[in-house]
Design an enzyme around this catalytic site. Structure first.
Site, mmCIF file in Angstrom:
data_model
loop_
_atom_site.group_PDB
_atom_site.id
_atom_site.type_symbol
_atom_site.label_atom_id
_atom_site.label_comp_id
_atom_site.label_asym_id
_atom_site.label_seq_id
_atom_site.Cartn_x
_atom_site.Cartn_y
_atom_site.Cartn_z
ATOM 1 N N GLU A 9 -6.852 -4.902 8.994
ATOM 2 C CA GLU A 9 -5.783 -3.965 9.403
ATOM 3 C C GLU A 9 -6.314 -2.546 9.585
ATOM 4 O OE1 GLU A 9 -3.195 -1.928 6.768
ATOM 5 O OE2 GLU A 9 -3.615 -3.328 5.123
ATOM 6 N N LYS A 141 0.909 -3.805 -4.776
ATOM 7 C CA LYS A 141 0.635 -2.745 -5.724
ATOM 8 C C LYS A 141 1.828 -2.525 -6.648
ATOM 9 C CE LYS A 141 -2.193 0.027 -3.897
ATOM 10 N NZ LYS A 141 -2.776 1.094 -3.105
HETATM 11 N N1 PSU Z 1 -1.108 -1.239 0.196
HETATM 12 C C1 PSU Z 1 -2.278 -0.568 -0.044
HETATM 13 N N2 PSU Z 1 -2.809 0.218 0.908
HETATM 14 C C2 PSU Z 1 -2.220 0.353 2.126
HETATM 15 C C3 PSU Z 1 -0.999 -0.378 2.378
HETATM 16 C C4 PSU Z 1 -0.498 -1.144 1.383
HETATM 17 O O1 PSU Z 1 -2.818 -0.684 -1.114
HETATM 18 O O2 PSU Z 1 -2.718 1.091 2.962
HETATM 19 C C5 PSU Z 1 -0.373 -0.303 3.743
HETATM 20 C C6 PSU Z 1 -0.489 -1.682 4.415
HETATM 21 O O3 PSU Z 1 -0.841 -1.482 5.762
HETATM 22 C C7 PSU Z 1 0.917 -2.244 4.296
HETATM 23 C C8 PSU Z 1 1.738 -0.987 4.416
HETATM 24 O O4 PSU Z 1 1.211 -3.185 5.300
HETATM 25 O O5 PSU Z 1 1.031 -0.038 3.637
HETATM 26 C C9 PSU Z 1 3.165 -1.168 3.928
HETATM 27 O O6 PSU Z 1 3.929 -0.070 4.329
HETATM 28 P P1 PSU Z 1 5.539 -0.146 4.227
HETATM 29 O O7 PSU Z 1 5.830 -0.231 2.768
HETATM 30 O O8 PSU Z 1 6.015 1.136 4.856
HETATM 31 O O9 PSU Z 1 5.954 -1.379 4.974
#
Ligand code: PSU
Ligand code: MN
Length: 284
Positions: A9, A141
């Site tokens: 990603e 997380k």
């Molecule tokens: N968890 C991490 N680092 C990240 C992300 C999640 O430890 O960079 C990023 C991933 O790309 C995940 C996104 O898909 O955050 C989720 O964002 P949201 O909660 O806005 O959907």
């Protein structure tokens, strides 16, 4: 035989890690995957077009982050119509990977149900419910509501595999107290379950959760305190929506200093190795 493809990603590069560690890490993850004998494809949108296989120059542009938006599922039409450069989250990397015929995708952490706000639920869960891609990660997380996230995965029909573990890992730390659906101890075992899942015609994705290597695990008390502080700061500053996850990650990185960054990098590298081995297991 062509080497099997492994997707990566770009939101973790553009909005999840500081420069220049993000750029170095993105390239290192690609070389780890190559060393294992697989072929890495970092995904994103360039000028409104989905790309599975960003060049080193494009990765550097994402790492610097200027003019790069964060795109989740609802944003894709907007990004395409407006011709934007966009980093892909877990959700949209699954989408790009599937479109490019890639079955295996390696990342760090999954999005999920946010704590304290049951209505803020990551589209990563929607994508897992609708796109058949195998996602290797270190769990969700603990900034999230892990028990709720775990329940949602069950409701959505997404199998959660523990790779060498019986509990879902919690990203910075190795366990969450929440059970996995099955434990696998080899790439062949994961490949067998994924192939059976697909042969049954199931259209959901599957999660393979891999704990952070023991030497890089964050002290659970330190992690807890950092998360509590980050959540309090987000609430005080009324941070919501798509900026919430990057805000929390940045806050934790600042308050724990090198330790959380070290854990983050170690688990990404470990996941890249495991993901490449699983892709090779599937190709056999
Ligand atoms: N968890 C991490 N680092 C990240 C992300 C999640 O430890 O960079 C990023 C991933 O790309 C995940 C996104 O898909 O955050 C989720 O964002 P949201 O909660 O806005 O959907
Ligand atoms: Mn959200």
């Amino acid at each position: 035989m062509n080497p099997p493809l492994v997707a990566l990603e770009s939101t973790v590069i553009a909005h999840g890690l500081p420069y220049p560690q993000n750029y170095e890490t993105a390239l290192r993850l690609e070389s780890i995957i190559r060393e294992q004998g697989a072929d890495p494809r970092t995904c994103g949108f360039i000028g409104g077009e989905p790309v599975a296989g960003l060049s080193a120059g494009q990765i550097e542009h994402f790492a610097r982050g200027e003019g790069v938006v964060k795109a989740s599922l609802r944003d894709l039409g907007i990004v395409a119509a407006r011709g934007w450069d966009a980093a892909t989250t877990v959700a949209t990397t699954m989408w790009v990977a599937h479109r490019a015929g890639i079955e295996v995708f390696v990342t760090g952490g999954l999005g999920g149900v946010h704590r304290g706000d049951d209505f803020d639920e990551s589209a990563d869960l929607t994508a897992l419910a609708t796109i058949p891609v195998l996602v290797i990660c270190a769990g969700a997380k603990a900034i999230l509501d892990l028990p709720r996230t775990r329940e949602r995965l069950e409701t959505l029909g997404v199998p959660v595999i523990g790779y060498g573990c019986d509990e879902v890992p919690a990203f910075y730390t190795r366990s969450s107290g929440l059970p996995v659906d099955a434990r696998c101890d080899s790439p062949a075992e994961v490949a067998a379950i994924w192939q059976a899942h697909r042969a049954l015609g199931l259209r959901t994705g599957m999660l393979v959760t891999v704990p952070v290597p023991p030497a890089a695990e964050l002290d659970p008390t330190v992690a807890d305190e950092a998360i509590t502080e980050a959540l309090a700061a987000a609430s005080a500053q009324q941070v919501r929506g798509k900026t919430l996850t990057p805000f929390l990650l940045d806050h934790i990185a600042r308050s724990t200093g090198a330790a959380s960054l070290r854990a983050n990098l170690a688990l990404l590298e470990n996941n890249a190795r495991v993901g490449a081995q699983i892709a090779l297991g599937l190709a056999r």
